[in-house]
Design a protein around this motif. Sequence first.
Motif, mmCIF file in Angstrom:
data_model
loop_
_atom_site.group_PDB
_atom_site.id
_atom_site.type_symbol
_atom_site.label_atom_id
_atom_site.label_comp_id
_atom_site.label_asym_id
_atom_site.label_seq_id
_atom_site.Cartn_x
_atom_site.Cartn_y
_atom_site.Cartn_z
ATOM 1 N N LYS A 40 -5.554 19.996 16.843
ATOM 2 C CA LYS A 40 -4.786 21.153 16.391
ATOM 3 C C LYS A 40 -3.377 20.748 15.969
ATOM 4 C CE LYS A 40 -7.157 24.773 19.034
ATOM 5 N NZ LYS A 40 -7.001 25.839 20.051
ATOM 6 N N ARG A 41 -2.819 19.788 16.673
ATOM 7 C CA ARG A 41 -1.472 19.310 16.334
ATOM 8 C C ARG A 41 -1.466 18.678 14.940
ATOM 9 N NH1 ARG A 41 2.100 18.721 20.763
ATOM 10 N NH2 ARG A 41 3.162 16.969 19.781
ATOM 11 N N GLU A 42 -2.493 17.906 14.640
ATOM 12 C CA GLU A 42 -2.582 17.267 13.329
ATOM 13 C C GLU A 42 -2.799 18.307 12.242
ATOM 14 O OE1 GLU A 42 -2.540 14.667 10.268
ATOM 15 O OE2 GLU A 42 -1.919 14.327 12.366
ATOM 16 N N GLU A 43 -3.643 19.301 12.514
ATOM 17 C CA GLU A 43 -3.884 20.371 11.545
ATOM 18 C C GLU A 43 -2.606 21.151 11.287
ATOM 19 O OE1 GLU A 43 -6.985 22.654 13.309
ATOM 20 O OE2 GLU A 43 -8.592 21.282 12.677
ATOM 21 N N PHE A 44 -1.859 21.394 12.344
ATOM 22 C CA PHE A 44 -0.605 22.130 12.206
ATOM 23 C C PHE A 44 0.416 21.311 11.425
ATOM 24 C CE2 PHE A 44 3.340 24.172 13.695
ATOM 25 C CZ PHE A 44 3.001 25.502 13.504
ATOM 26 N N PHE A 45 0.407 19.996 11.653
ATOM 27 C CA PHE A 45 1.343 19.120 10.948
ATOM 28 C C PHE A 45 1.051 19.120 9.450
ATOM 29 C CE2 PHE A 45 2.696 14.982 9.258
ATOM 30 C CZ PHE A 45 4.025 14.996 9.644
ATOM 31 N N GLN A 46 -0.212 19.193 9.080
ATOM 32 C CA GLN A 46 -0.591 19.197 7.668
ATOM 33 C C GLN A 46 -0.077 20.431 6.939
ATOM 34 O OE1 GLN A 46 -1.948 16.602 6.052
ATOM 35 N NE2 GLN A 46 -1.830 15.534 8.041
ATOM 36 N N LEU A 47 0.125 21.514 7.687
ATOM 37 C CA LEU A 47 0.646 22.740 7.082
ATOM 38 C C LEU A 47 2.050 22.534 6.524
ATOM 39 C CD1 LEU A 47 -0.449 25.419 9.723
ATOM 40 C CD2 LEU A 47 -1.429 25.064 7.451
ATOM 41 N N LEU A 48 2.763 21.582 7.112
ATOM 42 C CA LEU A 48 4.138 21.328 6.689
ATOM 43 C C LEU A 48 4.197 20.834 5.242
ATOM 44 C CD1 LEU A 48 6.902 21.603 8.051
ATOM 45 C CD2 LEU A 48 6.821 19.174 8.576
ATOM 46 N N LYS A 49 3.083 20.328 4.741
ATOM 47 C CA LYS A 49 3.029 19.827 3.365
ATOM 48 C C LYS A 49 2.933 20.966 2.342
ATOM 49 C CE LYS A 49 0.856 15.460 4.748
ATOM 50 N NZ LYS A 49 -0.323 14.571 4.581
ATOM 51 N N LYS A 50 2.613 22.157 2.831
ATOM 52 C CA LYS A 50 2.535 23.321 1.950
ATOM 53 C C LYS A 50 3.928 23.927 1.808
ATOM 54 C CE LYS A 50 -2.235 24.379 3.214
ATOM 55 N NZ LYS A 50 -3.179 25.423 3.708
ATOM 56 N N LYS A 51 4.353 24.109 0.567
ATOM 57 C CA LYS A 51 5.723 24.558 0.299
ATOM 58 C C LYS A 51 6.052 25.884 0.983
ATOM 59 C CE LYS A 51 9.064 25.392 -3.401
ATOM 60 N NZ LYS A 51 9.632 26.577 -2.727
ATOM 61 N N ARG A 52 5.128 26.816 0.925
ATOM 62 C CA ARG A 52 5.392 28.132 1.511
ATOM 63 C C ARG A 52 5.631 28.026 3.009
ATOM 64 N NH1 ARG A 52 4.728 33.079 -0.553
ATOM 65 N NH2 ARG A 52 4.530 34.849 0.843
ATOM 66 N N PHE A 53 4.818 27.223 3.682
ATOM 67 C CA PHE A 53 4.960 27.046 5.125
ATOM 68 C C PHE A 53 6.234 26.270 5.443
ATOM 69 C CE2 PHE A 53 4.148 24.793 9.143
ATOM 70 C CZ PHE A 53 3.785 25.858 9.943
ATOM 71 N N TYR A 54 6.523 25.267 4.632
ATOM 72 C CA TYR A 54 7.746 24.470 4.841
ATOM 73 C C TYR A 54 8.989 25.348 4.683
ATOM 74 C CZ TYR A 54 11.455 21.067 4.061
ATOM 75 O OH TYR A 54 12.632 20.365 4.139
ATOM 76 N N ASP A 55 8.986 26.200 3.652
ATOM 77 C CA ASP A 55 10.123 27.095 3.441
ATOM 78 C C ASP A 55 10.276 28.072 4.605
ATOM 79 O OD1 ASP A 55 10.604 25.885 1.035
ATOM 80 O OD2 ASP A 55 9.626 27.415 -0.184
ATOM 81 N N PHE A 56 9.146 28.523 5.142
ATOM 82 C CA PHE A 56 9.156 29.446 6.282
ATOM 83 C C PHE A 56 9.785 28.780 7.505
ATOM 84 C CE2 PHE A 56 6.577 30.923 10.053
ATOM 85 C CZ PHE A 56 7.300 32.087 10.266
ATOM 86 N N MET A 57 9.356 27.560 7.798
ATOM 87 C CA MET A 57 9.894 26.827 8.940
ATOM 88 C C MET A 57 11.368 26.476 8.734
ATOM 89 S SD MET A 57 7.967 26.522 11.498
ATOM 90 C CE MET A 57 6.382 27.333 11.730
ATOM 91 N N SER A 58 11.735 26.200 7.503
ATOM 92 C CA SER A 58 13.134 25.885 7.191
ATOM 93 C C SER A 58 14.019 27.101 7.434
ATOM 94 C CB SER A 58 13.266 25.429 5.738
ATOM 95 O OG SER A 58 12.581 24.210 5.524
#
Length: 208
Positions: free
Chosen positions: A127-145
């Motif tokens: 699950k940690r690896e799957e969650f980490f892969q989400l960071l590569k998606k711009k929308r998710f990265y912008d959300f976390m930022s």
Amino acid sequence: MKKSFRGTMLDIFLNIAIPYVIYSIAHRYFGFSDVISLTLSSAYPIIDIIIEFSKDRTLNFISAIVLVGTFTGIVGALIGGDAKLILIRESFFTFILGVSCFISLGFGRPLMFYFAREFVAGKDSKKREEFFQLLKKKRFYDFMSLLTLVWGFVYVGEFVLKIFIVYTFSVSQNLIIGPVITYVITFAVIAWTVWYGKKMQKTSEMQK
């Protein structure tokens, strides 16, 4: 084990009331200095967190901040300094955390992503690896930022507000006002984070 809302509110009340009572008794009736009285009042939050940790071997985010902040205050008391500086030192960790949020954005690794991963994936490596892969998606990265930016301002702002409170009110008043404001701000931003996260998720599902 998750606590009920009533249980959480009771914990918050006790974490504010008991340190205040301990400080008042130590200072007024035993004649201890503000510094020693503050150090003694720090015992209850630490004991409470240790007891909760012994039950399920987990330490939540808020408890971790309280624990580190409390230890910082105790170390400050041992090193020396007046009571007001000790009260400020308790929030110094959150200030460092806020600055760390800003720094993490410069490295493309939003700090709140790692906190979110702990909540979502825990220790499950898959699950940690799957969650980490989400960071590569711009929308998710912008959300976390955005979350990291907001929490960064909140932590730094809380520290500045704490300085104002410490030098405006007495030590005993600080033991009530300080924690109340910290809890209110923290829960308000957590509520906004959950609301905004659900809003982003709903928007994402509608666009599929």
